[in-house]
Motif scaffolding. Structure first.
Motif, mmCIF file in Angstrom:
data_model
loop_
_atom_site.group_PDB
_atom_site.id
_atom_site.type_symbol
_atom_site.label_atom_id
_atom_site.label_comp_id
_atom_site.label_asym_id
_atom_site.label_seq_id
_atom_site.Cartn_x
_atom_site.Cartn_y
_atom_site.Cartn_z
ATOM 1 N N SER A 44 50.660 40.743 50.928
ATOM 2 C CA SER A 44 49.118 40.325 51.045
ATOM 3 C C SER A 44 48.494 41.441 51.569
ATOM 4 O O SER A 44 47.336 41.890 51.312
ATOM 5 N N THR A 113 44.283 35.547 42.453
ATOM 6 C CA THR A 113 42.978 35.229 43.118
ATOM 7 C C THR A 113 42.739 35.883 44.505
ATOM 8 O O THR A 113 41.640 36.164 44.964
ATOM 9 N N LEU A 114 44.108 36.202 45.249
ATOM 10 C CA LEU A 114 43.788 36.613 46.556
ATOM 11 C C LEU A 114 43.171 38.065 46.499
ATOM 12 O O LEU A 114 42.417 38.368 47.353
ATOM 13 N N THR A 115 43.804 38.835 45.637
ATOM 14 C CA THR A 115 43.176 40.362 45.487
ATOM 15 C C THR A 115 41.919 40.332 45.115
ATOM 16 O O THR A 115 40.979 40.922 45.616
ATOM 17 N N ILE A 117 39.338 38.003 46.179
ATOM 18 C CA ILE A 117 38.841 37.456 47.233
ATOM 19 C C ILE A 117 38.652 38.559 48.226
ATOM 20 O O ILE A 117 37.774 38.741 48.701
ATOM 21 N N PHE A 118 39.750 39.230 48.312
ATOM 22 C CA PHE A 118 39.789 40.450 49.268
ATOM 23 C C PHE A 118 38.811 41.519 48.610
ATOM 24 O O PHE A 118 37.982 42.151 49.456
ATOM 25 N N TYR A 173 43.124 34.465 52.585
ATOM 26 C CA TYR A 173 41.946 35.019 52.233
ATOM 27 C C TYR A 173 40.773 34.958 53.312
ATOM 28 O O TYR A 173 39.779 35.632 53.114
ATOM 29 N N THR A 174 41.175 33.902 54.274
ATOM 30 C CA THR A 174 40.006 34.043 55.260
ATOM 31 C C THR A 174 39.838 35.616 55.990
ATOM 32 O O THR A 174 38.922 35.510 56.817
#
Length: 402
Positions: A44, A113-115, A117-118, A173-174
């Motif tokens: 991550s 999704t995580l990428t 959001i970053f 993601y926060t």
């Protein structure tokens, strides 16, 4: 000989404030990022580094070569620099908007999704970064104390938020929220200070003239600045695509620790060039150039010795065994950082003589060279190859290309 060693007190006072700002910023982030990296893991953390690298290109293109132009103009004629900076903000925004949309569309279709959001977090942070003309103004006027104090406030708030998020075990993601806060808070504070100190009267006719000037002059520089971004970030992209996000995380930690001291170089170079741009005395100019070269080399050798002996221990304590491979890269990164700083001196000195066309050709050539070099070395040697690519491109840029 005595005169040659007389250092300008104002330069070093300003440099000291710039160094304090960068010291707290970099080392504060190192400690908190190490805590975050342990929490979210190499995979991550590598995704966060990947999106940050992509948005460095967005920021570089959005500035359109204006950073060095504005610094030079602020140093030569403050009011003219202010007019130029304010009048060209809209142009930078529209470039940012178009390029950001393109990047986010790419991430939407090509990543998880995580990428994505970053990427959104970096997109918002980039908006504040490309609007920060005030840092350039303060550095040129040798009042970097303003940058230091406002950035420290932003840093403290970002660090506290990131620490809380890790403490409450928030989702990965926060971590975009401290990133945004770190860029937003200092901009607001510096902007308020700037407008209280300066009376700004916008003129539509002049705005068109200034935009045309930036488009023509900056157009000569944007290719070189994009090329710099390309050859410094291309390894990040290739590591993500051809090895793993974990390797990218390891490389970025090595860059962070091994290049952490680079703020000393940039602070000194920036302060020295406010005087070099200002003076028309050839003797003083050469004195300043000789001093800054010797200082950079001396500091670099000192840091190399420290990193060689203490680097593995630092990585072990801060990041743990998952990131220990980064310690092997540290000496390479220190050497490359020194070469980069010496190259920055040459780059900024050429700007004094308006050598924009030469710089564009040079940096574009280096950028093109970095692509196959990075590809070959990373495919064959992995993360060590990325470190070698960093050294080789900086060496060529400093020597043969000059």
């Amino acid at each position: 000989m005595v005169l040659n060693m007389v250092f300008d007190k104002k330069i070093f006072s300003n440099s000291a404030w710039m160094m304090l700002e960068k010291f707290l910023g970099i080392f504060g982030l190192i400690f908190v990022n190490s805590y975050m990296a342990k929490y979210i893991g190499p995979e991550s953390f590598g995704k966060l580094a990947f999106t940050t690298s992509i948005f460095i290109f967005v920021q570089t293109l959005s500035w359109f070569g204006a950073q060095n132009i504005l610094f030079k103009r602020f140093s030569e004629n403050t009011q003219s620099g202010i007019n130029l900076a304010i009048s060209t903000q809209s142009m930078r925004f529209y470039i940012y908007l178009i390029t950001s949309i393109c990047v986010l569309v790419y991430l939407w279709f090509s990543s998880d999704t995580l990428t994505l959001i970053f990427g959104l977090g970096n997109c918002i942070a980039s908006y504040f970064i490309i609007n920060d003309i005030f840092t350039i103004y303060n550095n040129s006027q040798l009042i970097s104390i303003v940058n230091a104090l406002t950035n420290i406030i932003g840093l403290i708030l970002a660090l506290v938020l990131r620490f809380i998020l890790v403490l409450v075990e928030a989702d990965a993601y926060t971590m975009i929220f401290p990133l945004i806060l770190l860029a937003m808070v200092p901009l607001i504070l510096k902007k308020n200070y700037f407008y209280k100190k300066n009376l700004i009267i916008k003129n539509i006719k002049n705005e068109k003239r200034y935009n045309k000037y930036i488009f023509i002059t900056g157009g000569s520089l944007v290719l070189s600045t994009l090329s710099i971004a390309l050859y410094t970030q291309i390894s990040n992209i290739f590591l993500a695509k051809f090895t793993s996000f974990s390797d990218l995380a390891i490389y970025n930690i090595a860059i962070t620790i091994g290049g952490a001291w680079g703020f000393i170089n940039i602070s000194l170079i920036t302060s020295y060039f406010s005087k070099i741009y200002e003076t028309s005395d050839n003797y003083k100019e050469k004195k300043y150039l000789r001093q800054i070269h010797l200082i950079i080399i001396a500091i670099s050798l000192f840091i190399l010795i420290i990193v060689y002996f203490l680097g593995p221990w630092v990585i072990q304590k801060l990041y743990g065994n998952s990131f220990f491979e980064a310690s092997k890269l540290l000496p390479f990164i220190v050497i490359a950082t020194m070469l980069s700083a010496l190259g920055t001196i040459s780059y900024r000195y050429m700007i004094k003589f308006n050598a924009y066309k030469y710089l564009s050709i040079k940096m574009f050539t280096i950028g093109l060279l970095a692509i196959p070099l990075s590809y070959i070395l990373i495919k064959k040697y992995g993360v060590i190859g990325a470190a070698w690519c960093f050294i080789i491109t900086e060496l060529i840029s400093l020597t043969i290309a000059n």
